[in-house]
Write a protein that holds these residues in place. Sequence first.
Motif, PDB file in Angstrom:
ATOM      1  N   ILE A  19     -14.705  -6.003  -1.514  1.00 40.06           N
ATOM      2  CA  ILE A  19     -13.387  -5.427  -1.227  1.00 40.06           C
ATOM      3  C   ILE A  19     -12.376  -5.874  -2.276  1.00 40.06           C
ATOM      4  O   ILE A  19     -12.216  -7.072  -2.541  1.00 40.06           O
ATOM      5  CB  ILE A  19     -12.897  -5.846   0.173  1.00 40.06           C
ATOM      6  N   GLY A  20     -11.698  -4.913  -2.879  1.00 36.10           N
ATOM      7  CA  GLY A  20     -10.637  -5.208  -3.837  1.00 36.10           C
ATOM      8  C   GLY A  20      -9.286  -5.225  -3.155  1.00 36.10           C
ATOM      9  O   GLY A  20      -8.990  -4.349  -2.327  1.00 36.10           O
ATOM     10  N   LEU A  21      -8.475  -6.223  -3.475  1.00 42.58           N
ATOM     11  CA  LEU A  21      -7.121  -6.358  -2.920  1.00 42.58           C
ATOM     12  C   LEU A  21      -6.138  -6.329  -4.084  1.00 42.58           C
ATOM     13  O   LEU A  21      -6.198  -7.170  -4.977  1.00 42.58           O
ATOM     14  CB  LEU A  21      -6.984  -7.663  -2.139  1.00 42.58           C
ATOM     15  N   VAL A  22      -5.219  -5.365  -4.058  1.00 43.58           N
ATOM     16  CA  VAL A  22      -4.284  -5.191  -5.174  1.00 43.58           C
ATOM     17  C   VAL A  22      -2.853  -5.224  -4.648  1.00 43.58           C
ATOM     18  O   VAL A  22      -2.467  -4.370  -3.844  1.00 43.58           O
ATOM     19  CB  VAL A  22      -4.533  -3.860  -5.911  1.00 43.58           C
ATOM     20  N   VAL A  77     -16.999 -10.149   0.045  1.00 48.76           N
ATOM     21  CA  VAL A  77     -16.506 -10.775  -1.184  1.00 48.76           C
ATOM     22  C   VAL A  77     -15.206 -10.073  -1.553  1.00 48.76           C
ATOM     23  O   VAL A  77     -15.128  -8.836  -1.533  1.00 48.76           O
ATOM     24  CB  VAL A  77     -17.517 -10.635  -2.338  1.00 48.76           C
ATOM     25  N   PHE A  78     -14.170 -10.858  -1.897  1.00 52.53           N
ATOM     26  CA  PHE A  78     -12.883 -10.285  -2.275  1.00 52.53           C
ATOM     27  C   PHE A  78     -12.663 -10.412  -3.782  1.00 52.53           C
ATOM     28  O   PHE A  78     -12.986 -11.436  -4.388  1.00 52.53           O
ATOM     29  CB  PHE A  78     -11.736 -10.995  -1.549  1.00 52.53           C
ATOM     30  N   HIS A  79     -12.084  -9.364  -4.370  1.00 55.23           N
ATOM     31  CA  HIS A  79     -11.635  -9.380  -5.760  1.00 55.23           C
ATOM     32  C   HIS A  79     -10.154  -9.038  -5.742  1.00 55.23           C
ATOM     33  O   HIS A  79      -9.772  -7.972  -5.237  1.00 55.23           O
ATOM     34  CB  HIS A  79     -12.419  -8.375  -6.604  1.00 55.23           C
ATOM     35  N   GLU A  80      -9.307  -9.923  -6.275  1.00 57.43           N
ATOM     36  CA  GLU A  80      -7.862  -9.787  -6.114  1.00 57.43           C
ATOM     37  C   GLU A  80      -7.147  -9.550  -7.444  1.00 57.43           C
ATOM     38  O   GLU A  80      -7.518 -10.129  -8.472  1.00 57.43           O
ATOM     39  CB  GLU A  80      -7.314 -11.051  -5.438  1.00 57.43           C
ATOM     40  N   ARG A  81      -6.110  -8.708  -7.388  1.00 56.18           N
ATOM     41  CA  ARG A  81      -5.300  -8.406  -8.569  1.00 56.18           C
ATOM     42  C   ARG A  81      -3.829  -8.354  -8.165  1.00 56.18           C
ATOM     43  O   ARG A  81      -3.469  -7.698  -7.189  1.00 56.18           O
ATOM     44  CB  ARG A  81      -5.702  -7.054  -9.173  1.00 56.18           C
TER      45      ARG A  81
END
Length: 205
Positions: A17-20, A52-56
């Motif tokens: 999951i991407g968090l922007v 799993v998180f990917h953050e921007r």
Amino acid sequence: MKHPNPFERRFPNEAKIGLVSISDRASQGVYVDEGIPSLRNWLSRVITTPVVFHERLIPDEVEHITSSLIELVDEMGCDLVLTTGGTGPARRDVTPEATLEIGTREMPGFGEQMRQISLHFVPTAILSRQVAVLREIEGHSALILNLPGQPKSIQETLEGLKDPDGKTLVHGIFAAIPYCIELMGGPCIETDDAIIKAFRPKKKK
């Protein structure tokens, strides 16, 4: 040297999951971003399967938004990308335009439901321009959603509304997300039913 495949999963049902968070001032360090922590905390409480998180954290610029969304889907292998901020009528609010630019198909029901939920609290919910799209590339698809900027509104739109006895009055949008991701060929995401129950049609006998 062999590079890891971004579409491989440590577990068969692991969600990426991407968090922007989109904000000029937060990305410049003028104030502390609250969007990403709010999203991560809520999702960590709700999702019971591996994630799993990917953050921007980026400014309100179309180029930054589009490149981040493409990177998260195409290079990081995210199944779901949630953005927060930049969806109002101000000239700097360009998140919906950037999201539509990189999407392959629009999912209008998500934006409609988010505004319906927020209208229970504030009449200015009609000023929100959140959109949702699919981004489909060879061998992979992702759902991208624009969420409100305020932590309280983020939780309300994801979780929905309940009466004092815990009965659901208005379904939050996350109830539909796990099934949507499955239909796209993604992992099976399970949730804590006490917070929000992921809806899946009953299988015919």
